[in-house]
Design an enzyme around this catalytic site. Structure first.
Site, mmCIF file in Angstrom:
data_model
loop_
_atom_site.group_PDB
_atom_site.id
_atom_site.type_symbol
_atom_site.label_atom_id
_atom_site.label_comp_id
_atom_site.label_asym_id
_atom_site.label_seq_id
_atom_site.Cartn_x
_atom_site.Cartn_y
_atom_site.Cartn_z
ATOM 1 N N ASP A 280 47.064 27.788 34.578
ATOM 2 C CA ASP A 280 47.034 26.536 35.317
ATOM 3 C C ASP A 280 46.176 25.532 34.533
ATOM 4 O O ASP A 280 46.420 25.318 33.346
ATOM 5 C CB ASP A 280 46.523 26.809 36.740
ATOM 6 C CG ASP A 280 46.512 25.605 37.643
ATOM 7 O OD1 ASP A 280 47.579 25.203 38.138
ATOM 8 O OD2 ASP A 280 45.419 25.043 37.865
ATOM 9 N N HIS B 221 53.326 30.996 40.965
ATOM 10 C CA HIS B 221 52.330 30.322 40.142
ATOM 11 C C HIS B 221 51.144 31.214 39.776
ATOM 12 O O HIS B 221 50.557 31.054 38.709
ATOM 13 C CB HIS B 221 51.825 29.083 40.881
ATOM 14 C CG HIS B 221 50.916 28.229 40.053
ATOM 15 N ND1 HIS B 221 51.328 27.619 38.877
ATOM 16 C CD2 HIS B 221 49.608 27.885 40.207
ATOM 17 C CE1 HIS B 221 50.316 26.934 38.366
ATOM 18 N NE2 HIS B 221 49.268 27.091 39.148
#
Length: 316
Positions: free
Chosen positions: A99, A294
């Site tokens: 991320d 994610h």
């Protein structure tokens, strides 16, 4: 088991978890996370012969949180990577990020290939500098509803996320995972609503996420709050200004990209190599983890560990 300590880097105290001996591997977490996001990677990588260090980056966990928003530019963050490597007594390291941590890892490899000998990014591809500042661009395209713009306003996202930490992390972690029942909603905050409106409450928690995990996040952000991490977003346009000299530059060290195919950031099987080859021409074959969202290294730790170990061993 990892050991915990603090080191001084660039005038800040950074908390870190470390385990193992051997070539140094740094693991950089994203938003809203802390070292704990790498709990499934520390011991396996250490057992394979690496010195593995997962810091709480500036603004997070038990590390220092500068008050000034401008203290969170990407140059500060990359500087922390370089400083941490030196503080650990090493000259070079492999840097792995997820991320926002992936963006810092890519940028560190771009700026200091003499220090970052290889780089791996999870979920987020390298983001070459665009023609206009990113916050300005998303504001114009979405009327300010894009989540980056929602995060811009001091105190707004902090108030929403801090109101009920348990609910916040249930929604954030489940809502962006591969276990959500539907594709993720476009990250546009509804008028009069908040970011958490884009996710649902899990019932029950997915198998990869336990009550103990939720409690760990709640405890960490109960101490740190969210302002430090949100300040990373508030520097996006400033980063664009500061990195003008590197427009068109390429990452010249070996690189690996890992992504879940249920991640909103997944560019599609046919889109990965074109998106990766320009900014990181020395990349290895990308790894797509099927069914993962994610939080790929938490959702599918065995697949991610296999990919990382293959990459690390190939560097020898």
């Amino acid at each position: 088991m990892p050991q915990h300590r603090t080191v001084e880097v660039n005038g800040l105290r950074l908390h870190l978890a470390e385990e193992g001996e051997g070539p140094l591997v740094l693991l950089l977490h994203g938003f809203p996370e802390f070292w704990y996001a790498w709990r499934h990677q520390l011991s396996p990588l250490a057992a394979a012969g690496f010195r593995v260090v997962a810091p709480d980056q500036r603004g997070y966990g038990d590390s220092d949180r500068p008050a000034a928003p401008e203290a969170y530019s990407v140059l500060h963050l990359a500087g922390d990577v370089v400083g941490l490597i030196k503080a650990l007594g090493e000259e070079r390291a492999v840097v792995v990020g997820h991320d926002w941590g992936a963006l810092v890892a890519w940028q560190s490899a771009l700026l200091r290939p003499d220090v970052v000998r290889a780089v791996a990014g999870l979920s987020i591809l390298p983001m070459p500098r665009g023609p206009v500042p990113p916050l300005l661009s998303t504001r114009e395209k979405t009327g300010g509803r894009f989540y980056w713009n929602y995060f811009e306003e001091p105190g707004v996202a902090e108030a929403e996320f801090g109101k009920d930490l348990d609910r916040t992390f249930r929604r954030l972690l489940y809502g962006a995972s591969g276990d959500r029942p539907q594709p993720p909603a476009p990250p546009l905050v509804p008028p009069g609503g908040g970011f958490l409106d884009l996710a649902a409450d899990p019932d029950p928690l997915p198998g990869w996420l336990t009550e103990e995990d939720i409690a760990a996040y709640v405890a960490a952000f109960g101490r740190s709050g969210f302002t430090g991490g949100l300040n990373w977003y508030r520097n996006l346009d400033r980063n664009w200004e500061l990195t003008a000299a590197w427009e068109g530059a390429r990452i010249e060290v070996p690189a690996l990209y890992v992504v879940g195919d249920r991640d909103r950031a997944f560019p599609g099987d046919d889109g990965i190599v074109p998106a990766l080859s320009g900014p990181a021409p020395h990349h290895r074959a990308p790894v797509v983890v099927r069914g993962a969202g994610h939080w790929v290294q938490q959702e599918r730790p065995e697949a991610v560990n296999t990919a990382l170990l293959g990459f690390l061993r190939s560097l020898a």
